[in-house]
Write a protein that holds these residues in place. Structure first.
Motif, mmCIF file in Angstrom:
data_model
loop_
_atom_site.group_PDB
_atom_site.id
_atom_site.type_symbol
_atom_site.label_atom_id
_atom_site.label_comp_id
_atom_site.label_asym_id
_atom_site.label_seq_id
_atom_site.Cartn_x
_atom_site.Cartn_y
_atom_site.Cartn_z
ATOM 1 N N THR A 195 4.003 2.157 -10.723
ATOM 2 C CA THR A 195 4.025 3.005 -11.864
ATOM 3 C C THR A 195 3.190 4.118 -11.733
ATOM 4 O O THR A 195 3.379 4.918 -12.820
ATOM 5 C CB THR A 195 3.902 2.286 -13.143
ATOM 6 N N GLY A 196 2.305 4.405 -10.864
ATOM 7 C CA GLY A 196 1.475 5.249 -10.583
ATOM 8 C C GLY A 196 1.793 6.789 -9.844
ATOM 9 O O GLY A 196 1.056 7.373 -9.163
ATOM 10 N N LEU A 197 3.117 6.903 -9.862
ATOM 11 C CA LEU A 197 3.646 8.058 -8.813
ATOM 12 C C LEU A 197 3.579 9.291 -9.688
ATOM 13 O O LEU A 197 3.822 9.415 -10.684
ATOM 14 C CB LEU A 197 5.027 7.817 -8.559
ATOM 15 N N ASP A 198 3.365 10.342 -8.941
ATOM 16 C CA ASP A 198 3.415 11.735 -9.210
ATOM 17 C C ASP A 198 4.986 12.381 -9.032
ATOM 18 O O ASP A 198 5.576 11.944 -8.041
ATOM 19 C CB ASP A 198 2.653 12.511 -8.641
ATOM 20 N N ALA A 199 5.440 13.029 -9.982
ATOM 21 C CA ALA A 199 6.879 13.570 -9.826
ATOM 22 C C ALA A 199 6.972 14.593 -8.761
ATOM 23 O O ALA A 199 5.911 15.239 -8.372
ATOM 24 C CB ALA A 199 7.173 14.415 -11.197
ATOM 25 N N CYS A 200 8.085 14.427 -8.100
ATOM 26 C CA CYS A 200 8.316 15.327 -6.841
ATOM 27 C C CYS A 200 7.528 15.283 -5.804
ATOM 28 O O CYS A 200 6.937 16.285 -5.112
ATOM 29 C CB CYS A 200 8.524 16.919 -7.456
ATOM 30 N N ALA A 201 6.922 13.928 -5.636
ATOM 31 C CA ALA A 201 6.032 14.099 -4.525
ATOM 32 C C ALA A 201 6.506 12.831 -3.302
ATOM 33 O O ALA A 201 7.469 12.179 -3.744
ATOM 34 C CB ALA A 201 4.638 13.143 -4.972
ATOM 35 N N THR A 202 6.110 13.080 -2.281
ATOM 36 C CA THR A 202 6.523 12.257 -1.072
ATOM 37 C C THR A 202 5.618 11.039 -0.810
ATOM 38 O O THR A 202 4.151 11.351 -0.660
ATOM 39 C CB THR A 202 6.721 12.884 0.099
ATOM 40 N N TYR A 203 5.781 9.844 -0.581
ATOM 41 C CA TYR A 203 5.075 8.967 -0.489
ATOM 42 C C TYR A 203 5.437 7.813 0.703
ATOM 43 O O TYR A 203 6.505 7.721 1.187
ATOM 44 C CB TYR A 203 4.772 7.871 -1.883
ATOM 45 N N TYR A 204 4.342 7.293 1.512
ATOM 46 C CA TYR A 204 4.844 6.626 2.726
ATOM 47 C C TYR A 204 4.107 5.021 2.354
ATOM 48 O O TYR A 204 3.271 4.830 1.652
ATOM 49 C CB TYR A 204 3.894 7.042 3.753
ATOM 50 N N GLN A 255 0.765 -1.123 -0.074
ATOM 51 C CA GLN A 255 0.039 0.181 -0.082
ATOM 52 C C GLN A 255 0.842 1.129 0.133
ATOM 53 O O GLN A 255 1.938 1.149 0.462
ATOM 54 C CB GLN A 255 -1.000 0.059 1.371
ATOM 55 N N ARG A 256 0.633 2.242 -0.420
ATOM 56 C CA ARG A 256 0.948 3.613 -0.515
ATOM 57 C C ARG A 256 0.143 4.787 0.155
ATOM 58 O O ARG A 256 -1.059 4.558 -0.227
ATOM 59 C CB ARG A 256 1.527 3.860 -1.842
ATOM 60 N N SER A 257 0.798 5.747 0.353
ATOM 61 C CA SER A 257 -0.159 7.042 1.026
ATOM 62 C C SER A 257 0.629 8.167 0.515
ATOM 63 O O SER A 257 2.048 8.340 0.541
ATOM 64 C CB SER A 257 -0.365 7.006 2.330
ATOM 65 N N ALA A 258 -0.032 9.395 0.103
ATOM 66 C CA ALA A 258 0.638 10.619 -0.145
ATOM 67 C C ALA A 258 0.502 11.411 1.215
ATOM 68 O O ALA A 258 1.347 12.324 1.371
ATOM 69 C CB ALA A 258 0.043 11.307 -1.186
ATOM 70 N N ASP A 259 -0.244 11.026 2.271
ATOM 71 C CA ASP A 259 -0.483 11.762 3.250
ATOM 72 C C ASP A 259 -0.188 11.083 4.760
ATOM 73 O O ASP A 259 -0.354 11.592 5.735
ATOM 74 C CB ASP A 259 -1.875 12.369 3.315
ATOM 75 N N ASN A 260 0.115 9.735 4.617
ATOM 76 C CA ASN A 260 0.611 9.045 5.711
ATOM 77 C C ASN A 260 -0.817 8.860 6.585
ATOM 78 O O ASN A 260 -0.673 8.605 7.642
ATOM 79 C CB ASN A 260 1.727 9.721 6.559
ATOM 80 N N SER A 261 -1.728 9.219 6.015
ATOM 81 C CA SER A 261 -3.122 8.861 6.750
ATOM 82 C C SER A 261 -4.147 7.975 5.759
ATOM 83 O O SER A 261 -4.708 7.046 6.487
ATOM 84 C CB SER A 261 -3.780 10.203 6.900
ATOM 85 N N THR A 262 -4.167 8.327 4.765
ATOM 86 C CA THR A 262 -5.020 7.467 3.802
ATOM 87 C C THR A 262 -4.113 6.645 2.858
ATOM 88 O O THR A 262 -3.449 7.271 2.020
ATOM 89 C CB THR A 262 -6.179 8.167 2.999
ATOM 90 N N PHE A 263 -4.351 5.009 2.771
ATOM 91 C CA PHE A 263 -3.481 4.331 2.131
ATOM 92 C C PHE A 263 -4.416 3.445 1.120
ATOM 93 O O PHE A 263 -5.612 3.285 1.499
ATOM 94 C CB PHE A 263 -3.032 3.334 3.235
#
Length: 74
Positions: free
Chosen positions: A65-74, A43-51
């Motif tokens: 393969t669905g990552l946004d450029a220059c974004a942080t993921y958890y 699983q992944r999250s962009a806000d460390n709350s919703t996965f």
């Protein structure tokens, strides 16, 4: 009559991330004593709350393969 009983799987071991690109990354892990065929839910999250699940399967690696450029993921 006997029944098969399963316990919760141990957490993965040796987790690593490689092949990091602008919009994708590969992740791999070890079984940590779990039997071959143990299903992993990555699983992944962009806000460390919703996965959200990005992979569900019995292999030891996956590529997101669905990552946004220059974004942080958890």
């Amino acid at each position: 009559m006997s029944a098969t009983v399963y316990t919760l799987a141990a957490p993965p071991s040796g987790t690593s991330i490689s092949n990091i690109w602008v919009t994708s990354a590969a992740i791999s892990w070890g079984l940590n004593g779990n039997p071959a065929g143990t299903v992993a839910d990555i699983q992944r999250s962009a806000d460390n709350s919703t996965f959200a699940s990005i992979f569900l399967g019995a292999t030891l690696s996956a590529t997101d393969t669905g990552l946004d450029a220059c974004a942080t993921y958890y």
